[in-house]
Motif scaffolding. Structure first.
Motif, PDB file in Angstrom:
ATOM      1  N   ALA A 183      52.342  54.770 -15.881  1.00 58.10           N
ATOM      2  CA  ALA A 183      51.925  53.419 -15.483  1.00 58.10           C
ATOM      3  C   ALA A 183      53.005  52.666 -14.715  1.00 58.10           C
ATOM      4  O   ALA A 183      52.704  51.950 -13.769  1.00 58.10           O
ATOM      5  N   LEU A 187      52.380  55.977 -11.082  1.00 59.07           N
ATOM      6  CA  LEU A 187      51.294  55.270 -10.390  1.00 59.07           C
ATOM      7  C   LEU A 187      51.822  54.361  -9.272  1.00 59.07           C
ATOM      8  O   LEU A 187      51.237  54.347  -8.175  1.00 59.07           O
ATOM      9  N   PRO A 188      52.908  53.599  -9.488  1.00 58.04           N
ATOM     10  CA  PRO A 188      53.423  52.789  -8.376  1.00 58.04           C
ATOM     11  C   PRO A 188      53.761  53.618  -7.130  1.00 58.04           C
ATOM     12  O   PRO A 188      53.605  53.126  -6.002  1.00 58.04           O
ATOM     13  N   LEU A 190      52.071  56.335  -6.163  1.00 55.93           N
ATOM     14  CA  LEU A 190      50.786  56.613  -5.509  1.00 55.93           C
ATOM     15  C   LEU A 190      50.253  55.368  -4.802  1.00 55.93           C
ATOM     16  O   LEU A 190      49.722  55.453  -3.690  1.00 55.93           O
ATOM     17  N   PRO A 224      58.970  63.272  -0.551  1.00 55.90           N
ATOM     18  CA  PRO A 224      57.703  63.737  -1.153  1.00 55.90           C
ATOM     19  C   PRO A 224      57.907  64.782  -2.251  1.00 55.90           C
ATOM     20  O   PRO A 224      57.170  64.790  -3.243  1.00 55.90           O
ATOM     21  N   VAL A 227      58.606  62.968  -5.494  1.00 59.37           N
ATOM     22  CA  VAL A 227      57.389  62.311  -5.984  1.00 59.37           C
ATOM     23  C   VAL A 227      56.466  63.349  -6.617  1.00 59.37           C
ATOM     24  O   VAL A 227      55.923  63.140  -7.706  1.00 59.37           O
ATOM     25  N   ARG A 228      56.308  64.488  -5.938  1.00 61.26           N
ATOM     26  CA  ARG A 228      55.440  65.536  -6.478  1.00 61.26           C
ATOM     27  C   ARG A 228      55.973  66.040  -7.815  1.00 61.26           C
ATOM     28  O   ARG A 228      55.212  66.237  -8.764  1.00 61.26           O
ATOM     29  N   CYS A 231      55.150  63.323 -10.502  1.00 66.59           N
ATOM     30  CA  CYS A 231      53.723  63.083 -10.747  1.00 66.59           C
ATOM     31  C   CYS A 231      53.024  64.330 -11.280  1.00 66.59           C
ATOM     32  O   CYS A 231      52.206  64.262 -12.206  1.00 66.59           O
ATOM     33  N   GLU A 232      53.336  65.468 -10.702  1.00 67.68           N
ATOM     34  CA  GLU A 232      52.598  66.685 -11.045  1.00 67.68           C
ATOM     35  C   GLU A 232      52.977  67.201 -12.430  1.00 67.68           C
ATOM     36  O   GLU A 232      52.163  67.849 -13.096  1.00 67.68           O
ATOM     37  N   THR A 235      50.647  65.210 -15.044  1.00 66.25           N
ATOM     38  CA  THR A 235      49.232  65.163 -14.656  1.00 66.25           C
ATOM     39  C   THR A 235      48.335  64.606 -15.753  1.00 66.25           C
ATOM     40  O   THR A 235      47.489  63.748 -15.508  1.00 66.25           O
ATOM     41  N   LEU A 238      48.833  60.900 -15.829  1.00 67.32           N
ATOM     42  CA  LEU A 238      48.656  60.182 -14.567  1.00 67.32           C
ATOM     43  C   LEU A 238      47.190  60.146 -14.125  1.00 67.32           C
ATOM     44  O   LEU A 238      46.760  59.170 -13.496  1.00 67.32           O
ATOM     45  N   VAL A 239      46.415  61.155 -14.474  1.00 66.29           N
ATOM     46  CA  VAL A 239      44.998  61.157 -14.074  1.00 66.29           C
ATOM     47  C   VAL A 239      44.243  59.980 -14.705  1.00 66.29           C
ATOM     48  O   VAL A 239      43.616  59.193 -13.980  1.00 66.29           O
TER      49      VAL A 239
ATOM     50  N   LEU B 256      45.014  65.963  -8.025  1.00 64.85           N
ATOM     51  CA  LEU B 256      45.908  66.067  -9.181  1.00 64.85           C
ATOM     52  C   LEU B 256      45.189  66.735 -10.353  1.00 64.85           C
ATOM     53  O   LEU B 256      45.722  67.652 -10.993  1.00 64.85           O
ATOM     54  N   VAL B 262      49.745  66.335  -5.750  1.00 61.36           N
ATOM     55  CA  VAL B 262      49.561  65.097  -4.981  1.00 61.36           C
ATOM     56  C   VAL B 262      50.220  65.242  -3.612  1.00 61.36           C
ATOM     57  O   VAL B 262      50.634  64.273  -2.996  1.00 61.36           O
ATOM     58  N   LEU B 265      48.773  63.066  -0.417  1.00 52.57           N
ATOM     59  CA  LEU B 265      49.096  61.637  -0.400  1.00 52.57           C
ATOM     60  C   LEU B 265      50.606  61.414  -0.301  1.00 52.57           C
ATOM     61  O   LEU B 265      51.064  60.518   0.421  1.00 52.57           O
TER      62      LEU B 265
END
Lengths: 319, 319
Positions: A183, A187-188, A190, A224, A227-228, A231-232, A235, A238-239, B256, B262, B265
């Motif tokens: 959160a 998310l920020p 994305l 990138p 970030v990946r 985030c990944e 998952t 984040l979904v 995702l 991701v 994006l």
């Protein structure tokens, strides 16, 4: 208290800063780095560093060191296999930004008994040994896991490491940490990226964009790959977090199109931001590590804004 | 050039700052404010201010003043009716953040012939006469409309006002301005609010939130009424812009959940932000105001990053 020697695996920004900070705090510390460049960087500044993993882990086992995993996520399984072979009885922590994924790997390697996850919430835009410094963790929150499997003695050892580095410790369950990170951090990223793409498609947008747009898209400037990786690895948290923000935006869109009103989102967003600005902080100092329900008490205190600034009492120290 | 007197209707943050800046530039300026407090504030600092609208507009008509509408959107129709009665031949501009909605009101009042919309893109978190200052517009972009109806002489008068205030002028079509404002200003408010609400629902989020979350939700601290006024006046542009960002987030969510990636994006967002950082700026100095296609030439130059820093040549001045 002096604490055991510290063995840092990976001498990048975070690992290298831990070496410097723990040495400055008077702790015995030694490190391993896969590349010669990182190890030589540490050696040239007088630190004890090696490129020989087996030798380093054998030394950790012989000295009863706390092992700090400071390598990128993809290097974890191989590193854990070596630890299982050579230093399975050492206390073990990590500094990775997603805690459930690391815990899963640790459990797969059979090392969870002596493992307590950690996440120092700080950093810079740069990486590598040369980017680090001993003050990196000063007053920064450092999450130390209080998952159900966590051993009280190892927990105190890992907490002492964070405090020796100058951080304040926030106790948390791994899954709650990951939900919060989704959160407030993932998310920020994305949102910033989606905003940058949206604006790039509007002919006049960049010509008129100024301070607030620059701020809102700043983290879209992050590489990138980084970030990946964040985030990944997160998952599962984040979904649903992304689903929630899409739902809120979709409702605002319907209200705007149907009633020319964004009142609900504007009011709720302002109220949430106001709550954040007045979120209380306080010091945790009376919870006894190892006492009944100590993990749940610490998790609740962390949720409520509590932080640990000096070693907590333990069952042993009170007997 | 000296330019006509300036008549400012509404002495809040923007209107009050225009009074100060134009007076400092040597222009004759007088103002009207509905509340006694605002007018007295201006008078106490030596400015020419009144609470008598009819008197102020009659004076504007007699002196051939440029009238600057600096009142909130809801006050516009009534104000335009009075201008139509008492000062219909005066050059007219405004400083409102949404240009199509104002143009519609001006057309409804039959005043479009002498109207050229404007939007100084600056501000502070505060409002009212006391919040203003003469330096508010220094080097800030000030959009001046080049819609099809725009008269060259009025356009030069409005542009001179912006330059006298220290701003740089970006020429733009009203609809393109509004589309850009939706992407770079109004959508970021919705995103910040949706992010704040999402994080507020996660128990540990506020406890761990730090700098990047604070930055990402900063504009959610704006008063909900101001956010509503901006967003709701720009509904026709903000709805498709919000649809686009929801689409991008929805695709990232599917990627995702389905592929734990991701990449699309993250790559597109980074590329867009990089393009923004390197967006070129240049000075517009050779387009002749009033020449064939001058409005379209200026709109294209504004889109390409062009700004006006001193008065452009006009057909008259070149003959």
């Amino acid at each position: 208290m002096a604490g055991p020697p510290v063995c840092v695996l990976g001498l990048g920004l975070i690992g290298g800063s831990i070496v410097r900070a723990t040495a400055a705090a008077g702790r015995e510390v030694f490190g391993y780095n896969r590349s010669v460049q990182g190890a030589q960087g540490a050696q040239s500044e007088g630190f004890d560093a090696s490129t020989d993993l087996a030798e380093t882990l054998t030394r950790a086992a012989h000295t009863g060191a706390l092992i700090v995993l400071a390598v990128p996520m993809p290097a974890l399984p191989n590193m854990l296999a070596h630890i299982g072979d050579l230093a399975a009885d050492c206390a073990l922590t990590d500094v990775t930004s997603v805690k459930r994924a690391v815990l899963d790997e640790v459990e797969a390697a059979g090392l969870q008994t002596r493992y307590v996850g950690g996440h120092p919430m700080t950093g810079t835009a740069h990486s590598g040994w040369s980017a680090g410094h001993g003050g990196l963790f000063a007053r920064a929150p450092w999450v130390v896991s209080v998952d159900n499997h966590v051993d009280a003695a190892v927990w105190s050892i890992v907490t002492a490491l964070a405090l020796d580095c100058g951080a304040v410790v926030v106790p948390a369950k791994s899954d709650e940490h990951d939900a919060a990170a989704a959160a407030i951090s993932h998310l920020p990223h994305l949102l910033a990226e989606a905003l940058a793409v949206t604006a790039a498609e509007v002919p006049l947008a960049f010509a008129l964009a100024a301070g607030s747009f620059r701020d809102a898209t700043r983290v879209a400037g992050t590489a990138p790959d980084l970030v990946r990786a964040m985030c990944e690895a997160n998952t599962s948290q984040l979904v649903p977090t992304t689903d929630r923000v899409i739902e809120l935006l979709g409702r605002a869109r319907e209200s705007l199109a149907g009633n020319a009103s964004v009142a609900d989102l504007a009011d709720a967003g302002h109220a949430a931001r106001t709550r954040y600005e007045s979120f209380p902080r306080y010091d945790i100092d009376s919870i006894v590590v190892g006492a009944e329900n100590w993990r749940e008490q610490l998790a609740a205190a962390g949720r409520a804004g509590g932080v640990i600034r000096s070693a907590l009492p333990t069952l042993d120290s009170r007997q």
